[in-house]
Scaffold this motif. Structure first.
Motif, PDB file in Angstrom:
ATOM      1  N   LYS A 263       0.844  -1.188   0.000  1.00 44.53           N
ATOM      2  CA  LYS A 263       0.000   0.000   0.000  1.00 44.53           C
ATOM      3  C   LYS A 263       0.884   1.243   0.000  1.00 44.53           C
ATOM      4  N   LEU A 264       0.279   2.404  -0.200  1.00 38.83           N
ATOM      5  CA  LEU A 264       1.037   3.650  -0.135  1.00 38.83           C
ATOM      6  C   LEU A 264       1.733   3.759   1.212  1.00 38.83           C
ATOM      7  N   ALA A 265       3.021   4.084   1.188  1.00 33.06           N
ATOM      8  CA  ALA A 265       3.780   4.137   2.433  1.00 33.06           C
ATOM      9  C   ALA A 265       4.857   5.215   2.368  1.00 33.06           C
ATOM     10  N   ILE A 266       5.204   5.731   3.547  1.00 30.10           N
ATOM     11  CA  ILE A 266       6.292   6.701   3.687  1.00 30.10           C
ATOM     12  C   ILE A 266       7.252   6.114   4.710  1.00 30.10           C
ATOM     13  N   THR A 267       8.333   5.525   4.223  1.00 31.53           N
ATOM     14  CA  THR A 267       9.221   4.777   5.104  1.00 31.53           C
ATOM     15  C   THR A 267      10.558   5.451   5.367  1.00 31.53           C
ATOM     16  N   ASP A 268      10.810   6.592   4.733  1.00 29.53           N
ATOM     17  CA  ASP A 268      12.140   7.193   4.839  1.00 29.53           C
ATOM     18  C   ASP A 268      12.129   8.679   5.154  1.00 29.53           C
TER      19      ASP A 268
ATOM     20  N   LEU B 177      18.827  13.865  21.119  1.00 27.89           N
ATOM     21  CA  LEU B 177      17.614  14.451  20.535  1.00 27.89           C
ATOM     22  C   LEU B 177      17.922  15.109  19.192  1.00 27.89           C
ATOM     23  N   ILE B 178      19.002  15.868  19.119  1.00 23.53           N
ATOM     24  CA  ILE B 178      19.377  16.520  17.857  1.00 23.53           C
ATOM     25  C   ILE B 178      19.699  15.477  16.791  1.00 23.53           C
ATOM     26  N   PHE B 179      20.367  14.406  17.188  1.00 22.64           N
ATOM     27  CA  PHE B 179      20.666  13.313  16.262  1.00 22.64           C
ATOM     28  C   PHE B 179      19.387  12.768  15.634  1.00 22.64           C
ATOM     29  N   TYR B 180      18.376  12.534  16.450  1.00 19.31           N
ATOM     30  CA  TYR B 180      17.130  11.974  15.923  1.00 19.31           C
ATOM     31  C   TYR B 180      16.369  12.992  15.074  1.00 19.31           C
ATOM     32  N   LEU B 181      16.457  14.257  15.423  1.00 19.89           N
ATOM     33  CA  LEU B 181      15.792  15.273  14.602  1.00 19.89           C
ATOM     34  C   LEU B 181      16.419  15.330  13.203  1.00 19.89           C
ATOM     35  N   ILE B 182      17.732  15.146  13.140  1.00 18.66           N
ATOM     36  CA  ILE B 182      18.404  15.083  11.838  1.00 18.66           C
ATOM     37  C   ILE B 182      18.038  13.793  11.119  1.00 18.66           C
ATOM     38  N   ALA B 183      18.028  12.693  11.863  1.00 22.59           N
ATOM     39  CA  ALA B 183      17.744  11.385  11.270  1.00 22.59           C
ATOM     40  C   ALA B 183      16.342  11.302  10.685  1.00 22.59           C
ATOM     41  N   MET B 184      15.416  12.102  11.210  1.00 22.74           N
ATOM     42  CA  MET B 184      14.032  12.065  10.734  1.00 22.74           C
ATOM     43  C   MET B 184      13.898  12.528   9.282  1.00 22.74           C
ATOM     44  N   ILE B 185      14.947  13.139   8.739  1.00 24.24           N
ATOM     45  CA  ILE B 185      14.919  13.528   7.331  1.00 24.24           C
ATOM     46  C   ILE B 185      14.950  12.284   6.445  1.00 24.24           C
ATOM     47  N   GLY B 186      15.647  11.247   6.897  1.00 28.85           N
ATOM     48  CA  GLY B 186      15.800  10.059   6.066  1.00 28.85           C
ATOM     49  C   GLY B 186      15.367   8.773   6.713  1.00 28.85           C
ATOM     50  N   ALA B 187      14.677   8.829   7.845  1.00 27.66           N
ATOM     51  CA  ALA B 187      14.219   7.620   8.535  1.00 27.66           C
ATOM     52  C   ALA B 187      12.967   7.962   9.347  1.00 27.66           C
ATOM     53  N   ASN B 188      12.354   6.936   9.927  1.00 29.47           N
ATOM     54  CA  ASN B 188      11.124   7.121  10.718  1.00 29.47           C
ATOM     55  C   ASN B 188      11.322   6.650  12.157  1.00 29.47           C
ATOM     56  N   PRO B 189      12.190   7.309  12.924  1.00 28.63           N
ATOM     57  CA  PRO B 189      12.494   6.828  14.275  1.00 28.63           C
ATOM     58  C   PRO B 189      11.365   6.956  15.279  1.00 28.63           C
ATOM     59  N   LEU B 190      10.343   7.773  15.011  1.00 25.34           N
ATOM     60  CA  LEU B 190       9.222   7.889  15.941  1.00 25.34           C
ATOM     61  C   LEU B 190       8.235   6.741  15.802  1.00 25.34           C
ATOM     62  N   SER B 191       8.314   6.016  14.710  1.00 23.42           N
ATOM     63  CA  SER B 191       7.335   4.962  14.464  1.00 23.42           C
ATOM     64  C   SER B 191       7.986   3.654  14.026  1.00 23.42           C
ATOM     65  N   ASN B 192       9.256   3.491  14.366  1.00 29.46           N
ATOM     66  CA  ASN B 192       9.987   2.275  14.004  1.00 29.46           C
ATOM     67  C   ASN B 192      10.878   1.890  15.172  1.00 29.46           C
TER      68      ASN B 192
END
Length: 416
Positions: free
Chosen positions: A319-324, A367-382
């Motif tokens: 299905k339609l997904a946003i994984t990155d 926290l800053i690391f994860y905010l940057i990582a959210m550009i290319g990953a889904n750490p809040l839901s993975n």
């Protein structure tokens, strides 16, 4: 009291339990679900037994925010299993924010227990990466139908140990690297810590993920510069000397691995992957946003289309997904309400953390690391990207018991 100790022990064993779960998943034993539930139940127990009694304004606002997202998603017309996936792997994992705020997580037990599982998994992963056994490659490639694509095959053969993708290993190593630098900076430098950061650096390079690699570079540069901004002490001079030697050794070691261990195709793939984010223009962001062209014409509502609707489970169901990209996924799943709410929460945490910057260096860095990582990953839901770790650090930023504990540590070290 006994249940609290058990729950504390379970959460502090997070990396060990998830490593066992990963191994079980690779071997087809199917214990992943049960260990996830044990961690979640332990977090819920600490929340209800400790955090509920000491609710602050930010806690109440966060619970209302999560409840609004959950209720608005429940009234959206989409698959129930996707809703429950979002509920479990995004909403319920936020409970570890309250765990991090509890008195049980004022010290460093949780972080001290991460080293052995991460190193053990990385060693096994390194062997599998270099040996490339046929059964292992076949297992990693079973999730894709693009066997004819050479770049896809190289993508799937990155160092990832028990997982098909390297997130657990790369993010875990980056977090441990940051923690080791922090402990080396705030206490005496130990030889074994230097060896650990050497090893972690090489593992992160071989996982070939940009965000963790960028994070350890920024973490190293920050602590190096920050050591000049503190009072002149022997430990900071020693810290800088160790870093100078380490940087030279790391560069030489990396060149040796690239020239003598890896084949040409994997070297070129690794280099292209790392430098693509620094191409001198906006091509990287354009490419990242271009992955979701189907969503550009889709309207964004105030409440969104529902949590979990565009998750990894949706991807597995074709299905339609946003994984990155967590920001795009959050915008479409939880709407303007959810995206703005998360942004305000993180701004609040950073601002409050900066008020005690000396005591919150480690957690703010995470926290800053994860905010940057959210550009290319889904750490809040993975959960595989160590979402629990993020929320525990967020809670610790405004944990008064934690701040007092760290203040006492600094005073003791200054006396010594």
């Amino acid at each position: 009291m006994k249940l609290s100790i058990i729950a504390l022990y379970v959460i502090c064993s997070y990396f060990l339990l998830t490593a066992i779960a990963g191994l079980g998943n690779m071997l087809g034993i199917g214990i992943l679900l049960k260990l996830d539930l044990i961690l979640l139940l332990s977090g819920l127990y600490i929340f209800f037994s400790s955090s509920v009694k000491k609710m602050e304004r930010i806690d109440i606002l966060l619970l209302i925010f999560l409840l609004c997202i959950s209720l608005s998603s429940a009234f959206n017309n989409y698959s129930t299993d996707l809703f429950y996936y979002g509920l479990r792997y995004q909403i319920l994992l936020t409970i570890f924010f309250f765990v991090g705020k509890s008195e049980w997580f004022a010290d460093w037990k949780f972080f001290d227990k991460m080293q052995m599982p991460i190193i053990a998994v990385s060693l096994i992963g390194l062997y599998l990466y270099l040996a490339q056994p046929s059964w292992y490659i076949a297992w990693k490639l079973q999730s894709t139908t693009e066997f004819s694509s050479e770049s896809r095959i190289l993508e799937m053969t990155r160092l990832s140990a028990f997982w098909q993708y390297p997130y657990w290993v790369s993010y875990g190593c980056a977090l441990l690297y940051h923690y080791k630098l922090y402990t080396m900076f705030t206490s005496n430098v130990k030889k074994q810590d230097v060896l650990v950061i050497f090893f972690l650096f090489f593992i992160i390079v071989l996982t070939q993920q940009r965000a963790p690699l960028l994070f350890i570079v920024l973490s190293t540069v920050f602590f190096y510069i920050y050591s000049f901004c503190t009072k002149s002490k022997y430990q900071y001079k020693k810290f800088r000397r160790i870093l100078n030697i380490s940087i030279i050794a790391l560069v030489m070691g990396t060149l040796y691995v690239l020239l003598n261990v890896l084949d040409e195709d994997r070297i070129l793939f690794m280099i292209n992957k790392i430098i693509s984010a620094d191409s001198g223009n906006t091509s990287f962001l354009s490419e990242r946003l271009g992955l979701y062209k189907d969503f550009q014409s889709m309207p964004v509502t105030f409440w969104g289309d529902g949590i979990g609707r565009y998750s990894h489970l949706a991807y597995q169901q074709n299905k339609l997904a946003i994984t990155d990209c967590q920001y795009i996924q959050t915008l479409h799943e939880t709407g303007y309400f959810g995206l703005i709410g998360y942004i305000l929460l993180f701004i609040y945490l950073i601002v409050n953390g900066m008020r005690n910057i000396k005591l919150n260096i480690f957690e703010i860095g995470v926290l800053i690391f994860y905010l940057i990582a959210m550009i290319g990953a889904n750490p809040l839901s993975n959960q595989g990207i160590h979402t629990i770790f993020l929320w525990i650090c967020c809670g610790r930023i405004i944990n008064n018991d934690c701040l007092h504990y760290k203040q006492n540590e600094y005073e003791k070290s200054n006396c010594n």
